[in-house]
Write a protein that holds these residues in place. Structure first.
Motif, PDB file in Angstrom:
ATOM      1  N   TRP A  35       0.861  -1.181   0.000  1.00  0.00           N
ATOM      2  CA  TRP A  35       0.000   0.000   0.000  1.00  0.00           C
ATOM      3  C   TRP A  35       0.902   1.238   0.000  1.00  0.00           C
ATOM      4  N   PHE A  36       0.512   2.193  -0.817  1.00  0.00           N
ATOM      5  CA  PHE A  36       1.188   3.478  -0.874  1.00  0.00           C
ATOM      6  C   PHE A  36       0.121   4.558  -0.721  1.00  0.00           C
ATOM      7  N   ARG A  37       0.554   5.769  -0.430  1.00  0.00           N
ATOM      8  CA  ARG A  37      -0.385   6.877  -0.372  1.00  0.00           C
ATOM      9  C   ARG A  37       0.265   8.136  -0.920  1.00  0.00           C
ATOM     10  N   GLN A  38      -0.604   8.986  -1.443  1.00  0.00           N
ATOM     11  CA  GLN A  38      -0.134  10.242  -2.021  1.00  0.00           C
ATOM     12  C   GLN A  38      -1.058  11.364  -1.576  1.00  0.00           C
ATOM     13  N   ARG A  44       4.254  10.048  -3.933  1.00  0.00           N
ATOM     14  CA  ARG A  44       3.635   8.821  -3.477  1.00  0.00           C
ATOM     15  C   ARG A  44       4.608   8.095  -2.545  1.00  0.00           C
ATOM     16  N   ASP A  45       4.137   7.745  -1.365  1.00  0.00           N
ATOM     17  CA  ASP A  45       4.990   7.156  -0.339  1.00  0.00           C
ATOM     18  C   ASP A  45       4.524   5.761   0.065  1.00  0.00           C
ATOM     19  N   PHE A  46       5.478   4.952   0.411  1.00  0.00           N
ATOM     20  CA  PHE A  46       5.202   3.615   0.921  1.00  0.00           C
ATOM     21  C   PHE A  46       4.465   3.704   2.259  1.00  0.00           C
ATOM     22  N   TYR A  93      -4.957   6.457  -1.515  1.00  0.00           N
ATOM     23  CA  TYR A  93      -4.256   5.226  -1.177  1.00  0.00           C
ATOM     24  C   TYR A  93      -4.275   4.283  -2.371  1.00  0.00           C
ATOM     25  N   ARG A 104      10.052  -1.260  -0.165  1.00  0.00           N
ATOM     26  CA  ARG A 104       9.437   0.051   0.013  1.00  0.00           C
ATOM     27  C   ARG A 104       9.587   0.911  -1.235  1.00  0.00           C
ATOM     28  N   ILE A 106       8.982   2.246  -4.844  1.00  0.00           N
ATOM     29  CA  ILE A 106       7.913   2.277  -5.837  1.00  0.00           C
ATOM     30  C   ILE A 106       8.326   1.534  -7.098  1.00  0.00           C
ATOM     31  N   TRP A 112      -0.466  -1.494 -10.486  1.00  0.00           N
ATOM     32  CA  TRP A 112      -1.051  -0.527  -9.555  1.00  0.00           C
ATOM     33  C   TRP A 112      -2.561  -0.478  -9.703  1.00  0.00           C
TER      34      TRP A 112
END
Length: 122
Positions: A35-38, A44-46, A93, A104, A106, A112
């Motif tokens: 899961w990542f979020r921006q 976009r981060d782990f 997310y 971690r 991308i 995706w």
């Protein structure tokens, strides 16, 4: 493989949400998942990752104890249980699948989902 994330929404601070990511068109248990979020205006981060079997999980330190990643290989579904949410958790997310070992980075993820919006109000 196609990934479909769902479960996002608007929640008050301190609340909980469970995100789901349904996989189709591939063999789910071939992939490590993440899961990542921006957040708006940010990269976009782990957030969290899980191994094929689910016996290894990884979280960024700031989320340990609040977020839990899990998977159900029989249902080809990935989950992210989020609790004690804060406005800082507001982001889109994304779920992602990788042929490689949990990471971690991308760049290690091959597929995706489209993302699901989580908004936490104060």
């Amino acid at each position: 493989v196609q990934l479909q994330a769902s479960g996002g929404g608007l929640v008050q601070a301190g609340g909980s949400l469970r995100l789901s990511c349904a996989a189709s068109g591939g063999t789910f248990n071939w992939y490590t998942m993440g899961w990542f979020r921006q957040a708006p205006g940010k990269e976009r981060d782990f957030v969290a990752g899980i191994s094929v079997s689910g016996d290894y999980t990884d979280y960024i330190d700031s989320l340990k104890g609040r977020f839990t990643i899990s998977r159900d290989n029989a249902k080809s579904t990935l989950y992210l249980q989020m609790s004690s949410l804060t406005p800082g958790d507001t982001a889109v997310y994304y779920c992602a699948a990788s042929f490689q070992s949990p990471s971690r980075r991308i760049q290690r993820y091959d597929y995706w989902g489209q993302g699901t919006q989580v908004t936490v109000s104060s």
